[in-house]
Scaffold this motif. Sequence first.
Motif, PDB file in Angstrom:
ATOM      1  N   LYS A 291      50.082  -1.321  44.655  1.00 22.57           N
ATOM      2  CA  LYS A 291      49.430  -1.172  45.723  1.00 22.57           C
ATOM      3  C   LYS A 291      49.510  -2.457  46.886  1.00 22.57           C
ATOM      4  O   LYS A 291      49.732  -3.513  46.564  1.00 22.57           O
ATOM      5  CB  LYS A 291      48.034  -1.043  45.689  1.00 22.57           C
TER       6      LYS A 291
ATOM      7  N   GLU B 276      49.013  -5.489  49.400  1.00 22.92           N
ATOM      8  CA  GLU B 276      48.582  -6.228  49.324  1.00 22.92           C
ATOM      9  C   GLU B 276      48.059  -6.619  51.121  1.00 22.92           C
ATOM     10  O   GLU B 276      47.943  -5.968  51.756  1.00 22.92           O
ATOM     11  CB  GLU B 276      49.426  -7.924  49.752  1.00 22.92           C
ATOM     12  N   LYS B 277      46.663  -7.140  51.027  1.00 21.92           N
ATOM     13  CA  LYS B 277      45.377  -7.149  51.667  1.00 21.92           C
ATOM     14  C   LYS B 277      44.988  -8.212  52.244  1.00 21.92           C
ATOM     15  O   LYS B 277      44.212  -9.458  51.436  1.00 21.92           O
ATOM     16  CB  LYS B 277      44.191  -6.112  51.355  1.00 21.92           C
ATOM     17  N   PRO B 278      46.187  -8.999  53.056  1.00 22.95           N
ATOM     18  CA  PRO B 278      45.875 -10.488  53.258  1.00 22.95           C
ATOM     19  C   PRO B 278      45.133 -11.449  54.244  1.00 22.95           C
ATOM     20  O   PRO B 278      44.631 -12.633  53.624  1.00 22.95           O
ATOM     21  CB  PRO B 278      47.318 -10.993  54.059  1.00 22.95           C
ATOM     22  N   GLU B 279      44.436 -10.047  55.045  1.00 20.98           N
ATOM     23  CA  GLU B 279      43.205 -11.009  55.839  1.00 20.98           C
ATOM     24  C   GLU B 279      42.032 -11.921  55.041  1.00 20.98           C
ATOM     25  O   GLU B 279      41.511 -11.408  54.016  1.00 20.98           O
ATOM     26  CB  GLU B 279      42.840  -9.973  56.064  1.00 20.98           C
ATOM     27  N   LYS B 280      41.610 -12.865  55.460  1.00 19.51           N
ATOM     28  CA  LYS B 280      40.981 -13.492  54.536  1.00 19.51           C
ATOM     29  C   LYS B 280      39.400 -13.474  54.955  1.00 19.51           C
ATOM     30  O   LYS B 280      38.660 -13.495  56.250  1.00 19.51           O
ATOM     31  CB  LYS B 280      41.620 -15.275  55.109  1.00 19.51           C
ATOM     32  N   GLY B 281      38.468 -14.351  53.681  1.00 22.79           N
ATOM     33  CA  GLY B 281      37.197 -13.990  54.342  1.00 22.79           C
ATOM     34  C   GLY B 281      36.643 -12.619  53.959  1.00 22.79           C
ATOM     35  O   GLY B 281      37.103 -11.837  53.828  1.00 22.79           O
ATOM     36  N   ASN B 282      35.051 -12.681  54.452  1.00 23.57           N
ATOM     37  CA  ASN B 282      33.585 -12.253  54.717  1.00 23.57           C
ATOM     38  C   ASN B 282      33.105 -12.443  55.395  1.00 23.57           C
ATOM     39  O   ASN B 282      32.606 -13.051  55.687  1.00 23.57           O
ATOM     40  CB  ASN B 282      33.393 -12.363  53.197  1.00 23.57           C
ATOM     41  N   GLU B 283      33.684 -11.032  56.377  1.00 21.17           N
ATOM     42  CA  GLU B 283      32.749 -10.909  58.233  1.00 21.17           C
ATOM     43  C   GLU B 283      30.966 -11.308  57.158  1.00 21.17           C
ATOM     44  O   GLU B 283      31.002  -9.676  56.086  1.00 21.17           O
ATOM     45  CB  GLU B 283      32.518 -10.172  58.279  1.00 21.17           C
ATOM     46  N   ILE B 284      30.526 -11.625  58.028  1.00 20.41           N
ATOM     47  CA  ILE B 284      29.112 -11.270  57.660  1.00 20.41           C
ATOM     48  C   ILE B 284      28.473  -9.845  58.579  1.00 20.41           C
ATOM     49  O   ILE B 284      28.856  -9.849  59.661  1.00 20.41           O
ATOM     50  CB  ILE B 284      28.182 -12.972  57.580  1.00 20.41           C
TER      51      ILE B 284
END
Lengths: 46, 558
Positions: free
Chosen positions: A30, A32-40
């Motif tokens: 699969k 990679e999903k490199p974007e960081k963080g979690n948007e609230i």
Amino acid sequence: MSTPALTLMILVQGTVTVISIYFLLKVLKKPEKPEKGNEIDDFDNN
Amino acid sequence: MAKVKEGWGSRIGLILAMAGNAVGLGNFLRFPVQAVQNGGGTFIIPYFVSFLLMGIPLLWVEWSMGRYGGVRGNHSTPFIFDSIGKKRLWKYVGVFGIFTNLGIISYYTYIESWTLSYTFKSLFQEFAGMTPEQVSATFDTYAGIHGGNIGHHVDPNFPLLAIAAFFVTLALNVYVLSKGLEGGTEKVAKIAMPLLILFGIFLAVKGVFLGDTGIGCDTCNSWAGLDFLWKPDYDSLGNPKIWLAAAGQIFFTLSVGMGTIHCYSAFVKKNDDIALNAMTAGWMNEFVEIVLGASVVIPIAVGYMGIDWVKENAGFMMAFKTMPYLFDQWGPLLATFAGVAWFGLLFIAGITSSLAMGTPFMNFVEDEFNWGRVKSAVVLGIVIMIMALPTILFFEYGVFDEYDYWTGTVSLVIFATAEIILFAWIFGVDKGWKEINRGADIKVPLFYKFVIKWITPLFILTIFISALIKPLNGEVSDWQTAIHQLFTQGSWPWAHDSIIGQIIHVDEKVIWFIDGVPTLMFFKDMSRVLLVLTFVGLSYLVHIASKKRKSLSKKSKA
């Protein structure tokens, strides 16, 4: 080493090894999903 | 609640960190010992049943609870629980997710420091030519264990070298944690986990193919060790003790019921897979435990010491008190490499777990009090140091064991019982099922929806109640006797090691001082007081954070 012990060891260790490798390969295939963080956000979970 | 700009750099990094969280010293030391003490090969049957019906569901539940909370800006268990439960009580139940880790990391880091020291001792060939007794005595000297004086006067253990190694290990943990998830924990996991597996494969191959060591005793053969470990004794399958031991091992090995999984998965994005990730990390842990862990300590120890010796001495301390002597039989070069591989492997297993245990506290203070990573990590280090010193200085006075029992056993079961009820019954299994399947890269069998709602809660409740009220030795006949006694005499024969038995000190005299000298009971009870104060302190911090959130929410509405 007795036959029942050897059979059980090969069966259990073989199964665990195969399943572990199967899942690992599935992940490696699969992208990679490199974007960081979690948007609230307020997405509705229902 | 804060917008935390943390995150995982890659999917494989997250999985390796999660696997590192699960893979710990117990994979190599606890599992094989539990297996030989609980029916040999038969142990694997209740072990796998527990893995499939309790371990896997809990992995999915914890991963999805973490992601659910994280998406809403909650990265610590009190507020992850709060966002799911919507009732004031749940955030205080979530305190267990920080408390458990603070308690465990306090003594775990100390053991981790032993493995670090022993890696260097092996590298410098300190065990070369030693007898088994000398190797054992070396450990006692290292840990400052002196025996003898207990009860006459308080003589703390003060092992200078071990304390120095503890501080180095603690500093290392603090440093890595201060670098954040991607820059610290993930980097370590990416290097350390493959190395751990390589070391493990080397030692397992040596263990399996050691064969007859020619020592002279009848059973000094690694294959006899493997036979001892894997020979099934199906008659023992009906014994509830074996089932409880197997379920307990699943708790320990997967690191479920701790809160660490929630805190790692809180940084997974809302549509990212968790179903396959959880399986990959969980099965990687099983590979390390069942394939590698089962093939090192027992076969090698039986190879040189024989089955009778292993039956009598199998336990955690074999890692330090016996293994260096066994490796020394392989000649200087191989002994050095094996020693470094063994203790290096244990150190890696330890540090990847302790880094995970530090994360719940870090996430909490970063989220709720807007602390930076460095400040959070340093304060965590200070808290660990304060909590760890009693376990080091009063190691022989039972402080270590108290921490292990309450935070490493009881807390896990309480937390897991609460979380499965919260997820399956309060949040609702339908919503929960959607959460587990959101973005999933595998199709989760529908059967597991039923398991999560009914089987897993019943499984965990059974473990919890059995541990709470266990009578006598916990055998079937003991339960029958206890129920009979309850109805005929109105009393219950608590086992000494049941939770209630521990609380009310069954079979123990509660005397704190004899001739002005503190007794072991004093140290035991003071350890409990310290743990209770820690829990109360954390609950108070959660209360303050909650008030802060409410006030911010009012301001933003105004």
